[in-house]
Scaffold this active site. Structure first.
Site, PDB file in Angstrom:
ATOM      1  N   TRP A 219       0.856  -1.178   0.000  1.00 29.72           N
ATOM      2  CA  TRP A 219       0.000   0.000   0.000  1.00 29.72           C
ATOM      3  C   TRP A 219       0.905   1.245   0.000  1.00 29.72           C
ATOM      4  O   TRP A 219       1.909   1.284   0.712  1.00 29.72           O
ATOM      5  CB  TRP A 219      -0.899  -0.002   1.245  1.00 29.72           C
TER       6      TRP A 219
ATOM      7  N   ASP B 174     -15.653  12.440  -2.213  1.00 30.40           N
ATOM      8  CA  ASP B 174     -15.057  11.163  -1.811  1.00 30.40           C
ATOM      9  C   ASP B 174     -15.829  10.571  -0.629  1.00 30.40           C
ATOM     10  O   ASP B 174     -16.967  10.968  -0.327  1.00 30.40           O
ATOM     11  CB  ASP B 174     -13.562  11.360  -1.513  1.00 30.40           C
ATOM     12  N   ASP B 175     -15.216   9.660   0.059  1.00 24.78           N
ATOM     13  CA  ASP B 175     -15.800   8.908   1.168  1.00 24.78           C
ATOM     14  C   ASP B 175     -16.459   9.832   2.212  1.00 24.78           C
ATOM     15  O   ASP B 175     -15.923  10.898   2.515  1.00 24.78           O
ATOM     16  CB  ASP B 175     -14.642   8.139   1.829  1.00 24.78           C
TER      17      ASP B 175
ATOM     18  N   ARG C 101      -9.552  -2.527   7.961  1.00 29.16           N
ATOM     19  CA  ARG C 101     -10.154  -1.188   7.997  1.00 29.16           C
ATOM     20  C   ARG C 101     -11.569  -1.287   8.569  1.00 29.16           C
ATOM     21  O   ARG C 101     -12.497  -0.666   8.078  1.00 29.16           O
ATOM     22  CB  ARG C 101     -10.187  -0.565   6.600  1.00 29.16           C
TER      23      ARG C 101
ATOM     24  N   LYS D 288     -15.744   6.898  -8.666  1.00 32.24           N
ATOM     25  CA  LYS D 288     -14.492   6.292  -8.175  1.00 32.24           C
ATOM     26  C   LYS D 288     -14.888   5.037  -7.417  1.00 32.24           C
ATOM     27  O   LYS D 288     -15.518   5.109  -6.361  1.00 32.24           O
ATOM     28  CB  LYS D 288     -13.768   7.291  -7.267  1.00 32.24           C
ATOM     29  N   TRP D 289     -14.548   3.888  -7.976  1.00 35.53           N
ATOM     30  CA  TRP D 289     -14.966   2.582  -7.430  1.00 35.53           C
ATOM     31  C   TRP D 289     -13.828   2.054  -6.570  1.00 35.53           C
ATOM     32  O   TRP D 289     -12.814   1.612  -7.096  1.00 35.53           O
ATOM     33  CB  TRP D 289     -15.264   1.633  -8.591  1.00 35.53           C
ATOM     34  N   ASP D 290     -14.010   2.094  -5.264  1.00 41.25           N
ATOM     35  CA  ASP D 290     -12.919   1.739  -4.364  1.00 41.25           C
ATOM     36  C   ASP D 290     -13.064   0.305  -3.837  1.00 41.25           C
ATOM     37  O   ASP D 290     -14.147  -0.305  -3.892  1.00 41.25           O
ATOM     38  CB  ASP D 290     -12.883   2.740  -3.193  1.00 41.25           C
TER      39      ASP D 290
ATOM     40  N   ASN E 162     -11.103  -1.549  -0.471  1.00 38.60           N
ATOM     41  CA  ASN E 162     -10.077  -1.217   0.512  1.00 38.60           C
ATOM     42  C   ASN E 162      -9.663  -2.324   1.470  1.00 38.60           C
ATOM     43  O   ASN E 162      -9.395  -2.049   2.648  1.00 38.60           O
ATOM     44  CB  ASN E 162     -10.535  -0.015   1.334  1.00 38.60           C
TER      45      ASN E 162
ATOM     46  N   CYS F  12     -10.124   1.928  -8.072  1.00 40.03           N
ATOM     47  CA  CYS F  12      -9.219   2.272  -6.981  1.00 40.03           C
ATOM     48  C   CYS F  12      -9.259   1.098  -6.019  1.00 40.03           C
ATOM     49  O   CYS F  12     -10.275   0.419  -5.907  1.00 40.03           O
ATOM     50  CB  CYS F  12      -9.758   3.545  -6.321  1.00 40.03           C
TER      51      CYS F  12
ATOM     52  N   ASP G 283      -2.232   5.738  -3.118  1.00 38.11           N
ATOM     53  CA  ASP G 283      -2.607   6.684  -2.067  1.00 38.11           C
ATOM     54  C   ASP G 283      -1.419   7.537  -1.664  1.00 38.11           C
ATOM     55  O   ASP G 283      -1.560   8.482  -0.891  1.00 38.11           O
ATOM     56  CB  ASP G 283      -3.127   5.936  -0.826  1.00 38.11           C
TER      57      ASP G 283
HETATM   58  C1  GLA Z   1      -8.953   4.665  -0.242  1.00 39.69           C
HETATM   59  C2  GLA Z   1      -8.651   5.456  -1.484  1.00 39.69           C
HETATM   60  C3  GLA Z   1      -8.521   6.912  -1.149  1.00 39.69           C
HETATM   61  C4  GLA Z   1      -9.799   7.395  -0.499  1.00 39.69           C
HETATM   62  C5  GLA Z   1     -10.112   6.555   0.714  1.00 39.69           C
HETATM   63  C6  GLA Z   1     -11.481   6.897   1.271  1.00 39.69           C
HETATM   64  O1  GLA Z   1      -7.867   4.648   0.618  1.00 39.69           O
HETATM   65  O2  GLA Z   1      -7.503   4.973  -2.113  1.00 39.69           O
HETATM   66  O3  GLA Z   1      -8.249   7.659  -2.303  1.00 39.69           O
HETATM   67  O4  GLA Z   1     -10.845   7.346  -1.442  1.00 39.69           O
HETATM   68  O5  GLA Z   1     -10.108   5.175   0.405  1.00 39.69           O
HETATM   69  O6  GLA Z   1     -11.790   6.143   2.360  1.00 39.69           O
END
Ligand code: GLA
Length: 720
Positions: free
Chosen positions: A178, A338-339, A414, A447-449, A451, A494, A516
């Protein structure tokens, strides 16, 4: 171009050729620089030794034939035996196969199909080779069909087994973690195997599926069109052969193939070039022309402003609108929320799965998006659809949607669990939830994340050995339906930064968040590693605050921009904190970027220097008609007393006269010289007082950068 001449099968691209022979067994006879014909091909065949042994260059290796190396295809039959005897049956030129449920390349209609049969079991193995002439790529699709009466367990089935003569190769992989993705590592291949693999369910930041096998004058680049567990390995041995194998990782893989069924391995792509640079250029062409698709394929990508590093979860409607207003004033084209906009999401401990407006925070997402649009910006949104928080309405209602194993405490990462996308019901839920979000806020961008890593794989209707792959099939099914339903939306994939930067995702989503880690110094390494396999238009790159959030390094706005303009440009900070001078600088940067955007995003890319050698690194990207180019050079440190740091460019039109200038922070240009491309490609040029001119007064550990622009003045007259 595909040709069958008796027992010889020829694949040709603009600059490479491959010759395969099929006669009882099938083998590679040649793969490399294009040759005009294959006269003398008999002489390419392997020798037969005194004991009758032959060591050909194999298209696959199987179990039970006395082979000393790991098979690339291995099955277990219902009677418990493992041996196969696949024999070559025939070659035909056929329409390209459709790989059920898997993303694949497009743009060529025909494949060379090679069929092999294990007579006793009626198990059929087919390899489909496709030549993509314009990008000098050859792909392989491999299938296994059970023509017998009993189920067969597939234990491993590589997509590509490439074998070449020689044991003097090195193996290059792009590894990391990461915030530290795709750092190039090259090691000599000595006797034995060297592996590059993922075990966490996604292609991963640890080991990207793109690898290189190289020696002076010959480089083979291989990638897999897949986003799940992959494994590549390279192996040299005393028979003076080296093989490069890629495919689904056999780890926890055990696929039951019922009578009549076919298993499709993900498509693999290989490119030959004389140098790493040539391989990269060809891979870029392949990705741009035959992987990325849809409305955004060749379209210039918008300059965006994203609020994540500016606010994290801590924002109000007013804050978002103020940032968006600054974004519009600076000339950005898209604002991305974003989030933190959904459920009760004020931290990463809750609400994943509840894709409904957090109205107390957003003041109404629909109207927020409308207000952003009224500023002249497009509106985009972040979502992490494959996940579920235990503290969510979704989990309270449907705990069975989570990926978990009964009576085991699931692994949380997370604070979140994953959704069991193997289950069609869960797929349906995700499809509907994402559709609703896009429709509700009329998103132009998503933006499709993703994590976390995949653990606790379990589905009561799925065999354990099929889970990882069935998850990918479930994911691909959902995202293919979504991109079809929303063809105008620009999707950026993402995964905690760049943990799923692969050709599978790029078949659906034209760009990927590279990392990131947004520190300019780190990004030169990450972006230059990524650009070995993936073109600039696929790499999201943002200017963020200084000191950098991840590393604490500080850099001038100019340096941060110079590095971010090597990909799809965005800004990710609280722009309301920028003073007038900074906003002016950003405005000038965005105007510059837009002017040169087609070159920066879609030009022909050449790596210059190597970020890993501690000296200088950089790139030049050249308009396809050769008319202009932009180059960014990055120098990691000022070594006091060291003189004469010099840079060489590449790829400029040799016969054209270019005017060269470099860009200053205020957007003005300083003329450097006029020179022909031939000279610029060969000379060693000064960096124009880089150290004295870079503003490092308030920087710690600064990176020195210089952005050069080349503009064609005239073409040199050819001597008659
Ligand atoms: C991931 C993404 C970041 C951001 C965070 C939001 O880490 O890579 O760019 O969108 O999530 O929680």
């Amino acid at each position: 171009m595909l040709k069958i001449k008796g027992n010889y099968f020829i694949l040709e691209t603009n600059h490479t050729s491959m010759l395969i022979k099929g006669d009882g067994r099938a083998e590679y006879l040649y793969y490399g620089e294009r040759v005009p014909d294959f006269s003398g091909a008999e002489w390419l065949s392997p020798e037969v030794y005194w004991d009758g042994a032959v060591h050909p260059l194999s298209l696959f290796l199987q179990a039970g034939r006395g082979e000393a190396r790991e098979p690339s295809v291995s099955v277990r039959f219902a009677d418990g035996s493992y041996a196969t005897d696949f024999r070559f049956v025939r070659a035909r030129i056929v329409p390209r196969p459709v790989l059920e449920g898997l993303p694949s390349a497009y743009g060529e209609a025909k494949s060379l199909k090679l069929e092999f049969l294990d007579e006793p079991s009626r198990l059929k193995l087919c390899l489909y080779y496709t030549a993509f002439a314009d990008s000098d790529a050859i792909t392989v699709c491999a299938t296994l069909t059970n023509g017998g009466k009993k189920p067969v367990s597939v234990l491993s089935f590589a997509s590509l087994h490439l074998e070449v003569w020689g044991n003097d190769f090195s193996f290059t992989t792009f590894d990391g973690a990461w915030a530290s993705e795709r750092r190039r590592h090259t090691r000599p291949l000595e006797c034995g195997k060297c592996e590059n693999a993922s075990y966490i369910g996604s292609s991963s930041a640890f080991h990207n599926p793109f690898v290189l096998l190289g020696r002076k004058g010959d480089v083979y680049g291989v990638n897999l069109i897949y986003s799940g567990n992959h494994r590549e390995f390279a192996e040299s041995d005393a028979t003076r052969r080296t093989r490069l194998v890629t495919g689904i990782n056999p780890y926890q893989f055990d696929w039951e193939l019922a009578p009549g069924e076919t298993f499709f391995a993900p498509e693999a792509v290989m490119v030959y070039g004389k140098t790493d640079e040539e391989v990269s250029e060809r891979m870029h062409e392949f990705v741009s022309r035959h992987i990325v698709r849809g409305k955004w394929k060749d379209r210039e990508r918008p300059v965006l402003v994203n609020n994540w590093e500016g606010t994290y979860f801590n924002f109000t409607r007013e804050k978002i609108l103020n940032i968006a207003r600054k974004a519009a004033e600076a000339g950005a084209e898209l604002f991305v929320l974003d989030d933190g906009w959904f459920g009760k999401r004020d931290s990463d401990t809750c609400s994943l799965g509840d894709w409904t407006d957090y109205a107390e925070k957003t003041g109404g997402l629909e109207s927020l998006a409308d207000e952003v649009r009224a500023m002249g910006l497009k509106f985009g949104i972040w979502i992490e659809p494959e996940m579920i928080s235990e503290d969510s309405e979704l989990y309270r209602k449907h705990p069975e949607y989570a990926m978990k194993i009964a009576r085991r405490d699931p692994q949380r990462m997370r604070h979140q669990l994953m959704l069991n996308l193997v289950d069609p019901q869960v797929q349906g839920y995700v499809f509907r939830a994402v559709s609703r979000v896009i429709t509700m806020c009329k998103a132009a961008y998503v933006k499709w994340d993703y994590n976390r890593y995949m653990t606790d794989c379990f589905d009561r209707n799925t065999r354990g050995g099929e889970y990882f792959h069935r998850y990918m099939l479930g994911l691909y099914s959902v995202i293919s339906r979504l991109v079809e339903r929303f063809p105008n939306v620009l999707f950026e994939s993402c995964a905690g930064g760049g943990s799923r930067f692969d050709l599978g995702m790029l078949c659906f989503m034209p760009q990927t968040w590279t990392s990131d880690n947004t520190d300019a110094r780190e990004r030169t390494v990450i972006q230059s590693g990524t650009a070995y396999a993936y073109p600039q238009s696929t790499m999201g790159a943002h200017v963020t605050a200084s000191p950098n959030e991840q590393t604490g390094n500080s850099n001038s706005l100019q340096t941060r921009f110079n590095v971010a303009c090597g990909g799809v440009l965005g800004y990710e900070s609280d722009l309301t904190k920028a003073d007038e001078a900074e906003l002016d600088e950003i405005r000038a940067q965005i105007a510059f970027y837009k002017k040169y955007r087609s070159v920066l995003q879609f030009g022909v890319y050449h790596r210059l220097g190597d970020a890993l050698n501690g000296e200088w690194s950089g790139f030049i990207t050249i308009a396809r008609d050769g008319s202009k180019a932009v180059s960014v050079i990055a120098v990691p440190e000022k070594r006091t007393g060291e003189l004469n740091l010099r840079v060489k460019f590449a790829g400029l039109d040799e016969n054209a006269l270019y005017s060269v200038k470099y860009r200053r922070a205020d957007g003005s240009f300083v003329p450097v010289c006029q020179a022909h491309g031939a000279m610029l490609n060969r000379g060693s040029f000064a960096l124009q007082n880089l150290f004295s001119e870079t503003d490092v007064r308030s920087c710690s550990n600064p990176l020195y950068t210089r952005l050069f622009v080349f503009e064609k003045v005239s073409a040199r007259k050819k001597r008659s």
